[in-house]
Write a protein that holds these residues in place. Structure first.
Motif, PDB file in Angstrom:
ATOM      1  N   VAL A 129      -0.550   0.323   5.172  1.00 12.16           N
ATOM      2  CA  VAL A 129      -1.058   1.693   5.232  1.00 12.16           C
ATOM      3  C   VAL A 129       0.117   2.668   5.229  1.00 12.16           C
ATOM      4  O   VAL A 129       0.954   2.630   6.130  1.00 12.16           O
ATOM      5  N   ALA A 178       5.477   3.405   5.606  1.00 11.06           N
ATOM      6  CA  ALA A 178       4.283   2.687   6.043  1.00 11.06           C
ATOM      7  C   ALA A 178       4.175   2.789   7.557  1.00 11.06           C
ATOM      8  O   ALA A 178       5.181   2.703   8.270  1.00 11.06           O
ATOM      9  N   ASP A 238       2.674   0.654   9.397  1.00  9.00           N
ATOM     10  CA  ASP A 238       2.595  -0.686   9.952  1.00  9.00           C
ATOM     11  C   ASP A 238       3.750  -1.539   9.434  1.00  9.00           C
ATOM     12  O   ASP A 238       4.398  -1.212   8.442  1.00  9.00           O
ATOM     13  N   SER A 279      -9.854   1.367   1.673  1.00  6.60           N
ATOM     14  CA  SER A 279      -8.676   0.506   1.615  1.00  6.60           C
ATOM     15  C   SER A 279      -7.589   1.160   0.778  1.00  6.60           C
ATOM     16  O   SER A 279      -7.869   1.838  -0.222  1.00  6.60           O
ATOM     17  N   THR A 280      -6.363   0.953   1.200  1.00  7.03           N
ATOM     18  CA  THR A 280      -5.248   1.240   0.310  1.00  7.03           C
ATOM     19  C   THR A 280      -5.188   0.142  -0.746  1.00  7.03           C
ATOM     20  O   THR A 280      -5.669  -0.973  -0.518  1.00  7.03           O
ATOM     21  N   GLY A 323       0.809  -1.215   0.000  1.00  5.91           N
ATOM     22  CA  GLY A 323       0.000   0.000   0.000  1.00  5.91           C
ATOM     23  C   GLY A 323       0.837   1.257   0.000  1.00  5.91           C
ATOM     24  O   GLY A 323       0.320   2.342  -0.289  1.00  5.91           O
ATOM     25  N   ALA A 365      -7.220   6.258  -1.395  1.00  2.74           N
ATOM     26  CA  ALA A 365      -7.912   5.072  -0.884  1.00  2.74           C
ATOM     27  C   ALA A 365      -9.262   4.877  -1.582  1.00  2.74           C
ATOM     28  O   ALA A 365      -9.862   5.830  -2.099  1.00  2.74           O
ATOM     29  N   THR A 407      -9.022  -1.550   4.748  1.00  2.35           N
ATOM     30  CA  THR A 407      -7.703  -1.741   5.363  1.00  2.35           C
ATOM     31  C   THR A 407      -7.130  -0.417   5.867  1.00  2.35           C
ATOM     32  O   THR A 407      -6.046  -0.403   6.452  1.00  2.35           O
ATOM     33  N   PHE A 408      -7.863   0.677   5.661  1.00  2.00           N
ATOM     34  CA  PHE A 408      -7.398   1.999   6.087  1.00  2.00           C
ATOM     35  C   PHE A 408      -8.395   2.589   7.069  1.00  2.00           C
ATOM     36  O   PHE A 408      -8.599   2.040   8.137  1.00  2.00           O
ATOM     37  N   GLU A 409      -9.060   3.661   6.747  1.00  2.00           N
ATOM     38  CA  GLU A 409     -10.008   4.338   7.628  1.00  2.00           C
ATOM     39  C   GLU A 409     -11.318   4.560   6.885  1.00  2.00           C
ATOM     40  O   GLU A 409     -11.362   4.566   5.660  1.00  2.00           O
ATOM     41  N   GLN A 416      -3.273  -2.619  -2.747  1.00  2.00           N
ATOM     42  CA  GLN A 416      -2.091  -3.468  -2.722  1.00  2.00           C
ATOM     43  C   GLN A 416      -2.133  -4.386  -3.941  1.00  2.00           C
ATOM     44  O   GLN A 416      -3.211  -4.752  -4.413  1.00  2.00           O
ATOM     45  N   GLY A 466      -4.946  10.821   3.024  1.00  2.00           N
ATOM     46  CA  GLY A 466      -5.143   9.621   2.223  1.00  2.00           C
ATOM     47  C   GLY A 466      -6.390   9.550   1.379  1.00  2.00           C
ATOM     48  O   GLY A 466      -6.581   8.575   0.640  1.00  2.00           O
TER      49      GLY A 466
END
Length: 661
Positions: free
Chosen positions: A258, A251, A253, A363-364, A238, A328, A357-359, A366, A324
């Protein structure tokens, strides 16, 4: 009513021109004002694409009550860390020494001599988790200044003395054995699950990866594995923009899912070169997409490259910015842009889930498994094109369009690497345009100006990284074009740097001997997100020696590398670029001159020579006394010939690529 920053050239400072805070730019006038009023100085350092800088600005610097207190009890100075890396370096050293950590925004309070007695990073507008609010901190510091002035001055003097104290470290050669040890240390810090090194947050370890690419030693197989796993993980993550190309800064994480969404020129310029040098299908694809992103979104009208794209973008035009939102997606948004069938296919391919996978359920994107079927690859290309078009309708992140000399030097090198290895003369042409801008606007009598914007150079002097990175960019162009002008400009910069930045132990300071005097003269050989001034200059010196045969360039590089040996031993993650230079210098670098008529045969010789890690490869139609490596070199029986040399001692010329090794 705009404040003093309305006259600034820095986009970051201009973001604060309408604050009610009575900001000053860094300069003697601000210090004189503080002394006359007998109030402390608050220094706030950040940069235009910094998310938490924006947060603190919204919470505190745009708040009238906070501004009123600052204006009454402090002189407030705002600094763009990208414009004044010297100021940033000194006070970041203080911040890490006083708090154990650093980051931006950086908040420092200091006396009239510039000696700090408080340092921190983001300070919230409300008390959180037992920590005081920004206003409470200001009140306590102002009270201490008034009521316990002697204690404050003693603290400031002690911190200033610490900053000025230079650690005396042993110097010793970076031998093959010590380089093996650096690989072993990296292996202990390697994340076998996700690639990269360490845990979250996880930054692209570009310079370390180039060291691993060049390394030839007892742990070569392990080095190759760490390199291959990490470049694949980053490319599918991502953190990489799967729609538009280019990398985010890091990232948040461990698994690279993210990103912190800001896109920095220095990251993308370096990663462009790294992926191009891999010589793989993955590397070629990522290098092409990243170069195209840079040319499409960072290229300025004058031919340079803008510094960054912001992490934040507004949810709607004129709305409050959030991180983001530009990048996203939800499954529904994919379906809207692509139709239900292609939308569902893209959601599965890019791991876009209903939960997100984000907020906010987003999702971002991948791409952990790049399609192998040609039909699926064609479908992916079409999907990416349509998503890019749909994304263009969203409010875009802001762009910091100042041109930083060092980072544009990195961009030149990256574009030249990609252009030569991918057969893209347009990339080399773009690199030449950037070099022309730097030569025209940033160079004055062998010295560099740090920044320009809208075709106007700023007043700030270049620092060591500007000399090293720009010289390397010019040397890359000299190799690709055989134009001796770039070699002349590069060596003039190196001569200036050797004269003005040298330290007594053989290393280098980050500022010139005649630069503005700060509370301490900054000196940090460790790499961070971009090469340190130290390591960038060492690389340029090695390359200059390979092209000219001038021994003092290599001597200076060898002496300097010995001063960073302790760092390379103990923390190789922060010495990757120096280690890459050390590997090249162990038995080289290889110097390859390819001479003869342009065409398929010469291209084949150049392509093979470029696969040799760390090799300096110059190609030309005929011999040239203006580039010493080309002097006396001729074609063989009318065919292009390659001369492979070490220290200007050459093997017999070869006309077949297999003869280069």
């Amino acid at each position: 009513m705009p404040n003093r920053l309305a006259n600034a050239t820095s986009p970051y400072l201009l973001q604060h021109k309408d604050n009610p805070v009575d900001w000053w730019e860094w300069g003697p006038e601000a210090f004189a004002e503080a002394k006359e009023r007998n109030v402390p100085i608050l220094l706030s350092v950040g940069y235009a694409a910094c998310h938490w800088c924006h947060v603190m600005a919204h919470e505190s610097f745009e708040d009238q009550a906070t501004a009123d207190y600052l204006n009454a009890h402090f002189v407030s100075i705002k600094v763009d860390r990208e414009e004044r890396p010297d100021v940033d370096a000194v006070y970041m050293q203080a911040t890490t020494a006083m708090t154990g950590q650093g980051g931006w925004p950086m908040t420092v309070v200091m006396d009239h001599e510039g000696a700090p007695f408080f340092a921190g990073t983001y300070l919230p507008d409300q008390p959180r988790h037992g920590s005081p609010s920004f206003t409470q901190v200001l009140q306590a510091l102002s009270g201490a200044w008034v009521d316990r002035g002697d204690d404050v001055r003693r603290t400031a003097a002690s911190v200033a003395e610490h900053l000025r104290k230079e650690a005396s470290l042993p110097s010793y050669a970076l031998t093959g054995e010590r380089i093996d040890g650096a690989v072993a240390t990296l292996a202990q810090e390697y994340d076998a699950m996700a690639g990269g090194f360490g845990g979250a947050p996880k930054f692209p370890p570009t310079m370390v990866l180039e060291f691993l690419r060049r390394y030839r030693g007892d742990s070569e197989q392990q080095a190759r594995h760490m390199l291959a796993r990490t470049v694949a993980a980053m490319a599918g993550s991502g953190m990489y923009d799967q729609v538009g190309g280019g990398f985010a800064r890091y990232a948040v994480d461990r698994a690279w899912v993210v990103p912190h969404f800001e896109k920095m020129l220095y990251d993308n310029a370096q990663l462009l070169g790294l992926y191009a040098r891999l010589g793989s299908e993955l590397g070629d694809r990522i290098a092409t997409e990243t170069a195209d992103f840079m040319l499409r979104e960072l290229r300025t009208t004058e031919g340079g490259f803008a510094s960054a794209l912001d992490a934040d973008s507004p949810a709607e035009p004129g709305g409050h910015a959030e991180e983001g939102l530009f990048y996203a997606w939800t499954p529904a948004q994919l379906a809207e842009a692509l139709g239900p069938t292609d939308g569902a296919w893209a959601a599965e391919l890019f791991n876009v889930t209903e939960d997100g996978t984000f907020e906010h359920g987003m999702s971002t994107l991948q791409l952990r498994h790049y399609p192998q079927d040609p039909a699926d690859r064609d479908r992916l290309a079409d999907v990416r094109r349509r998503l890019l078009a749909a994304r263009e309708q969203r409010p875009r992140p802001a762009r910091d369009d100042k041109v930083v000399a060092a980072w544009n030097g990195l961009a030149i090198s990256g574009l030249v690497d990609a252009g030569r290895r991918l057969g893209r003369p347009d990339y080399i042409e773009a690199a030449t345009g950037t070099a022309e801008l730097l030569a025209r606007l940033h160079l004055e009598d062998g010295r560099i100006l740090r920044v320009s914007r809208d075709g106007v150079a700023g007043a700030h002097a270049g620092v060591l990284e500007d000399y090293g990175c720009v010289a390397s960019g010019f040397l890359a162009l000299a190799q690709a074009t055989a134009d001796p002008r770039w070699l002349r400009l590069a060596t003039r910069l190196l001569d200036t740097a050797l004269a003005g930045f040298a330290a007594p132990d053989g290393g280098f300071f980050d500022t010139s001997a005649d630069a503005e005097v700060l509370v301490a003269r900054p000196r940090d050989p460790g790499d961070n997100a971009s090469p340190s001034g130290f390591s960038s200059l060492v690389h340029a010196l090695v390359e200059a020696h390979a092209l000219t045969g001038v021994g003092r360039y290599r001597d200076a590089a060898e002496t300097a590398l010995a001063t960073v040996s302790v760092l390379a031993d103990k923390a190789p993650r922060f010495a990757g670029w120096s280690l890459a230079a050390a590997v090249t210098m162990l038995d080289g670098p290889l110097e390859v001159a390819v001479v003869g008529p342009a065409g398929v045969e010469r291209d084949a010789l150049v392509a093979k020579a470029l696969t040799l890690p760390g090799a300096v490869v110059v190609a030309a139609d005929e011999a040239s006394e203006d580039i010493p490596l080309l002097a006396g070199r001729t074609a063989v029986d009318g065919r292009p010939a390659a001369y492979v040399c070490r220290g200007f001692v050459c093997e017999r010329p070869v006309t077949e690529p297999d003869g280069i090794g």
